[in-house]
Design an enzyme around this catalytic site. Structure first.
Site, PDB file in Angstrom:
ATOM      1  N   THR A  12     -24.488   8.961  28.955  1.00  0.00           N
ATOM      2  CA  THR A  12     -25.305   9.933  28.221  1.00  0.00           C
ATOM      3  C   THR A  12     -25.200  11.340  28.818  1.00  0.00           C
ATOM      4  O   THR A  12     -24.937  12.317  28.110  1.00  0.00           O
ATOM      5  CB  THR A  12     -26.781   9.485  28.240  1.00  0.00           C
ATOM      6  OG1 THR A  12     -26.844   8.156  27.732  1.00  0.00           O
ATOM      7  CG2 THR A  12     -27.655  10.392  27.387  1.00  0.00           C
ATOM      8  N   SER A 139     -34.651  15.779  36.892  1.00  0.00           N
ATOM      9  CA  SER A 139     -34.694  15.003  35.650  1.00  0.00           C
ATOM     10  C   SER A 139     -35.041  15.889  34.447  1.00  0.00           C
ATOM     11  O   SER A 139     -35.447  17.045  34.601  1.00  0.00           O
ATOM     12  CB  SER A 139     -35.759  13.911  35.767  1.00  0.00           C
ATOM     13  OG  SER A 139     -37.041  14.517  35.696  1.00  0.00           O
ATOM     14  N   CYS A 140     -34.917  15.304  33.275  1.00  0.00           N
ATOM     15  CA  CYS A 140     -35.246  16.027  32.040  1.00  0.00           C
ATOM     16  C   CYS A 140     -36.699  16.496  32.043  1.00  0.00           C
ATOM     17  O   CYS A 140     -36.994  17.648  31.691  1.00  0.00           O
ATOM     18  CB  CYS A 140     -34.975  15.134  30.840  1.00  0.00           C
ATOM     19  SG  CYS A 140     -35.581  13.443  31.053  1.00  0.00           S
ATOM     20  N   ARG A 168     -40.283   9.181  26.063  1.00  0.00           N
ATOM     21  CA  ARG A 168     -39.506   8.326  25.160  1.00  0.00           C
ATOM     22  C   ARG A 168     -39.154   7.038  25.903  1.00  0.00           C
ATOM     23  O   ARG A 168     -38.953   7.051  27.122  1.00  0.00           O
ATOM     24  CB  ARG A 168     -38.253   9.050  24.639  1.00  0.00           C
ATOM     25  CG  ARG A 168     -37.201   9.403  25.705  1.00  0.00           C
ATOM     26  CD  ARG A 168     -36.227   8.288  25.948  1.00  0.00           C
ATOM     27  NE  ARG A 168     -35.202   8.599  26.919  1.00  0.00           N
ATOM     28  CZ  ARG A 168     -35.271   8.300  28.211  1.00  0.00           C
ATOM     29  NH1 ARG A 168     -36.329   7.732  28.715  1.00  0.00           N
ATOM     30  NH2 ARG A 168     -34.249   8.571  29.005  1.00  0.00           N
ATOM     31  N   GLY A 194     -45.079  14.934  39.011  1.00  0.00           N
ATOM     32  CA  GLY A 194     -45.649  16.108  39.679  1.00  0.00           C
ATOM     33  C   GLY A 194     -44.975  16.380  41.015  1.00  0.00           C
ATOM     34  O   GLY A 194     -44.448  17.488  41.245  1.00  0.00           O
ATOM     35  N   HIS A 219     -39.161  13.553  24.679  1.00  0.00           N
ATOM     36  CA  HIS A 219     -40.447  13.443  25.380  1.00  0.00           C
ATOM     37  C   HIS A 219     -41.384  14.506  24.801  1.00  0.00           C
ATOM     38  O   HIS A 219     -40.933  15.524  24.250  1.00  0.00           O
ATOM     39  CB  HIS A 219     -40.304  13.769  26.863  1.00  0.00           C
ATOM     40  CG  HIS A 219     -39.343  12.922  27.627  1.00  0.00           C
ATOM     41  ND1 HIS A 219     -39.479  11.567  27.772  1.00  0.00           N
ATOM     42  CD2 HIS A 219     -38.232  13.252  28.339  1.00  0.00           C
ATOM     43  CE1 HIS A 219     -38.501  11.104  28.542  1.00  0.00           C
ATOM     44  NE2 HIS A 219     -37.726  12.104  28.886  1.00  0.00           N
ATOM     45  N   GLN A 298     -34.471  14.720  26.078  1.00  0.00           N
ATOM     46  CA  GLN A 298     -34.146  14.134  27.386  1.00  0.00           C
ATOM     47  C   GLN A 298     -32.652  14.046  27.636  1.00  0.00           C
ATOM     48  O   GLN A 298     -32.202  14.107  28.778  1.00  0.00           O
ATOM     49  CB  GLN A 298     -34.776  12.742  27.500  1.00  0.00           C
ATOM     50  CG  GLN A 298     -34.094  11.620  26.718  1.00  0.00           C
ATOM     51  CD  GLN A 298     -34.478  11.591  25.240  1.00  0.00           C
ATOM     52  OE1 GLN A 298     -35.323  12.359  24.817  1.00  0.00           O
ATOM     53  NE2 GLN A 298     -33.856  10.706  24.470  1.00  0.00           N
TER      54      GLN A 298
HETATM   55  P1  NAD Z   1     -25.928   6.086  31.398  1.00  0.00           P
HETATM   56  O1  NAD Z   1     -26.211   4.671  31.706  1.00  0.00           O
HETATM   57  O2  NAD Z   1     -25.983   6.556  29.996  1.00  0.00           O
HETATM   58  O3  NAD Z   1     -24.505   6.481  31.972  1.00  0.00           O
HETATM   59  C1  NAD Z   1     -24.074   6.126  33.247  1.00  0.00           C
HETATM   60  C2  NAD Z   1     -22.581   5.929  33.252  1.00  0.00           C
HETATM   61  O4  NAD Z   1     -22.163   5.615  34.571  1.00  0.00           O
HETATM   62  C3  NAD Z   1     -22.131   4.787  32.360  1.00  0.00           C
HETATM   63  O5  NAD Z   1     -20.984   5.204  31.654  1.00  0.00           O
HETATM   64  C4  NAD Z   1     -21.793   3.663  33.343  1.00  0.00           C
HETATM   65  O6  NAD Z   1     -20.786   2.845  32.848  1.00  0.00           O
HETATM   66  C5  NAD Z   1     -21.300   4.463  34.524  1.00  0.00           C
HETATM   67  N1  NAD Z   1     -21.408   3.757  35.807  1.00  0.00           N
HETATM   68  C6  NAD Z   1     -22.217   2.757  36.142  1.00  0.00           C
HETATM   69  N2  NAD Z   1     -22.009   2.404  37.420  1.00  0.00           N
HETATM   70  C7  NAD Z   1     -21.052   3.213  37.884  1.00  0.00           C
HETATM   71  C8  NAD Z   1     -20.393   3.342  39.129  1.00  0.00           C
HETATM   72  N3  NAD Z   1     -20.703   2.556  40.162  1.00  0.00           N
HETATM   73  N4  NAD Z   1     -19.425   4.302  39.263  1.00  0.00           N
HETATM   74  C9  NAD Z   1     -19.104   5.103  38.225  1.00  0.00           C
HETATM   75  N5  NAD Z   1     -19.712   5.026  37.020  1.00  0.00           N
HETATM   76  C10 NAD Z   1     -20.664   4.081  36.852  1.00  0.00           C
HETATM   77  O7  NAD Z   1     -26.929   6.913  32.336  1.00  0.00           O
HETATM   78  P2  NAD Z   1     -27.471   8.378  32.041  1.00  0.00           P
HETATM   79  O8  NAD Z   1     -28.636   8.277  31.125  1.00  0.00           O
HETATM   80  O9  NAD Z   1     -26.353   9.285  31.709  1.00  0.00           O
HETATM   81  O10 NAD Z   1     -28.086   8.730  33.463  1.00  0.00           O
HETATM   82  C11 NAD Z   1     -27.279   9.255  34.503  1.00  0.00           C
HETATM   83  C12 NAD Z   1     -28.167  10.000  35.471  1.00  0.00           C
HETATM   84  O11 NAD Z   1     -28.788  11.075  34.780  1.00  0.00           O
HETATM   85  C13 NAD Z   1     -29.316   9.175  36.068  1.00  0.00           C
HETATM   86  O12 NAD Z   1     -29.586   9.654  37.365  1.00  0.00           O
HETATM   87  C14 NAD Z   1     -30.484   9.514  35.158  1.00  0.00           C
HETATM   88  O13 NAD Z   1     -31.733   9.332  35.773  1.00  0.00           O
HETATM   89  C15 NAD Z   1     -30.206  10.993  34.888  1.00  0.00           C
HETATM   90  N6  NAD Z   1     -30.798  11.523  33.655  1.00  0.00           N
HETATM   91  C16 NAD Z   1     -30.781  10.815  32.501  1.00  0.00           C
HETATM   92  C17 NAD Z   1     -31.367  11.350  31.368  1.00  0.00           C
HETATM   93  C18 NAD Z   1     -31.395  10.603  30.064  1.00  0.00           C
HETATM   94  O14 NAD Z   1     -32.257  10.842  29.253  1.00  0.00           O
HETATM   95  N7  NAD Z   1     -30.484   9.711  29.798  1.00  0.00           N
HETATM   96  C19 NAD Z   1     -31.931  12.620  31.414  1.00  0.00           C
HETATM   97  C20 NAD Z   1     -31.880  13.347  32.594  1.00  0.00           C
HETATM   98  C21 NAD Z   1     -31.312  12.785  33.732  1.00  0.00           C
END
Ligand code: NAD
Length: 333
Positions: A12, A139-140, A168, A194, A219, A298
C-alpha cells in the site's frame, strides 16, 4: 544531484512512495523489492521499476514469468537511501542489513520511534532529519495531527490538545482485516497516538482516544485544542488554508465517501487524497477552545512526507518550504 532511491516492501505505502519518487526531478527509483510474485509485482515491472526479491524466492518469480534484477541485498547496493515499507515491526529487523551495506534508511509509522531516533513530518520538524542516517515517517494519523497542530501552534500557540480518532478498520484492498459490523473501542487510554505526536512535536500536551469503525475509506479525527492567543474561527480557517497539505472541505461534502469521490473527480492517482481534509464549517472557536473535524486518507497522506524526508536526509534541499513546494508540484497537488 539525483538521489537513487530503493523501496523495500511494495504494498500500500511502498507502491505509492515509488510512484511519487519517480515524479521528482531530483530523485529516481533504482529498485523495488517484493516478497511474492503477485499483481503488484507485475505492475512494478510494467512501470519499469527494477524488481528485486527476498533471496531464495527466485523460482517463484521465474515460474510466474517475472524478470528479477536480484535480491534485496543487491538492490541496497544500488541505492543512496532505502525507504522501508514492509509491514509494521518487520522493518526493524532490516536495520542490521541496511547498516551492513552502509545505506541511509527510512521507516514508516508501524515501527517504533526508537528504531530511527528521528520521527518526521515536513511542516513540523524537517530540520531534525537534515543529513541524518535514519528517520521514521510517522503514521497516517500522527501525520494528520502533526500538520494541524504545528500549523496552529505557529499561528496562535497551542495549549492542551484532545483528539478522538475514528480509525478505518482496514485498507480497501485488505481482505483479511475487520471489523465489518462492529465498533471497537481502544481500551488503552490515552491511546498510543498522542505519545506518537510527541515524537514529532516534543512540546505538545496531547491526549488521544481511539475507536475502530467498519469503514475502509478514511480515518476521521475529532480535535479539540486550547489556543494561546485570542482568535476567531475565521482566523483559524485562514491559518489552516495557508498549509498546502491541509484542504478545507465544503461544497456540500458531508462524509468521507464524498471526499473520496472528490479525489476521483480530481483524477488523483488511485483516488488518493494527500491533504488533511478539514471541514470548514466544523472549525469553531469558543470559550472551550477550538473544535474541528478532519478526515485523513490513511493510504496516502504520508506519501509526500516520505519524499520530503528523502530530501532532508540526503541534504539536497535545506529549506523545508522549498522541498514541500517541489514535492507538491511534482506530485500535482
Ligand atoms: P502492506 O502490507 O500493504 O505492504 C507491505 C509490503 O511489504 C507487502 O508487499 C509485503 O509483501 C512486503 N513484505 C512483507 N514482508 C517483507 C519483508 N520481510 N521484506 C520485504 N518486503 C516484505 O503494508 P502497508 O500498509 O504498506 O504498511 C507499510 C508500513 O507503512 C507499515 O509500517 C505501516 O504501519 C505504515 N503505514 C501504513 C498505512 C496504511 O494505511 N496502510 C498508513 C501509514 C503508514
Amino acid at each position: 544531484m539525483t538521489v537513487k532511491v530503493v523501496v523495500n516492501g511494495y504494498g500500500t505505502i511502498g507502491k505509492r512512495v515509488a510512484d511519487a519518487v519517480a515524479l521528482q526531478p531530483d530523485m529516481e527509483v533504482v529498485g523495488v523489492a517484493k516478497t511474492r510474485p503477485n499483481f503488484e509485482a507485475r505492475m512494478a515491472l510494467e512501470k519499469g521499476f527494477p524488481l528485486y526479491i527476498l533471496a531464495g524466492r527466485e523460482s517463484d518469480f521465474k515460474n510466474a514469468g517475472m524478470e528479477i534484477n536480484g535480491t534485496v541485498e543487491d538492490m541496497l547496493e544500488a541505492g543512496d537511501v532505502v525507504v522501508d515499507c514492509t509491514p509494521g515491526h518487520i522493518g526493524a529487523g532490516n536495520k542490521a542489513l541496511y547498516d551492513s551495506v552502509g545505506i541511509k534508511a527510512m521507516w514508516q509509522g508501524g515501527e517504533d520511534h526508537e528504531l530511527a531516533g528521528v520521527s518526521f513530518n515536513a511542516h513540523s520538524n524537517y530540520d531534525e532529519a537534515f543529513g541524518c542516517d535514519y528517520a521514521r515517517v510517522v503514521s497516517c494519523n500522527t501525520t494528520g495531527l502533526s500538520r494541524v497542530i504545528s500549523t496552529l501552534d505557529n499561528a496562535f500557540g497551542v495549549g492542551k490538545v484532545r483528539a478522538t480518532l475514528c480509525r478505518r478498520s482496514a485498507d480497501p484492498g485488505d481482505v483479511k482485516k475487520g471489523p465489518i459490523n462492529a465498533i471497537i473501542p481502544e481500551l488503552k487510554m490515552p491511546s498510543h497516538h498522542g505519545p506518537d505526536v510527541v515524537t514529532v512535536l516534543s512540546n505538545v500536551d496531547i491526549d488521544t482516544v481511539a475507536i475502530k469503525v467498519p469503514t475502509t475509506l478514511m480515518h476521521l479525527h475529532i480535535v479539540n485544542m486550547d489556543l494561546l492567543q485570542e482568535c476567531t474561527s475565521d482566523d483559524v480557517v485562514d491559518a489552516l488554508d495557508e498549509n498546502s497539505r491541509i484542504r478545507l472541505i465544503g461544497d456540500g461534502i458531508s462524509s468521507t465517501a464524498e471526499i473520496m469521490e472528490l479525489a476521483r473527480d480530481m483524477n488523483r492517482p488511485r483516488s488518493d487524497m494527500w491533504e488533511n481534509c478539514v471541514w470548514e464549517k466544523s472549525v469553531n472557536v469558543s470559550k472551550d477552545g477550538l473544535y474541528l473535524f478532519q478526515a485523513i486518507h490513511q493510504e496516502s497522506d504520508v506519501i509526500p512526507e516520505n519524499v520530503d524526508c528523502i530530501r532532508a536526509m540526503m541534504e539536497v534541499e535545506r529549506d523545508s518550504a522549498k522541498s514541500i513546494a517541489k514535492t507538491n508540484k511534482a506530485m500535482g497537488f
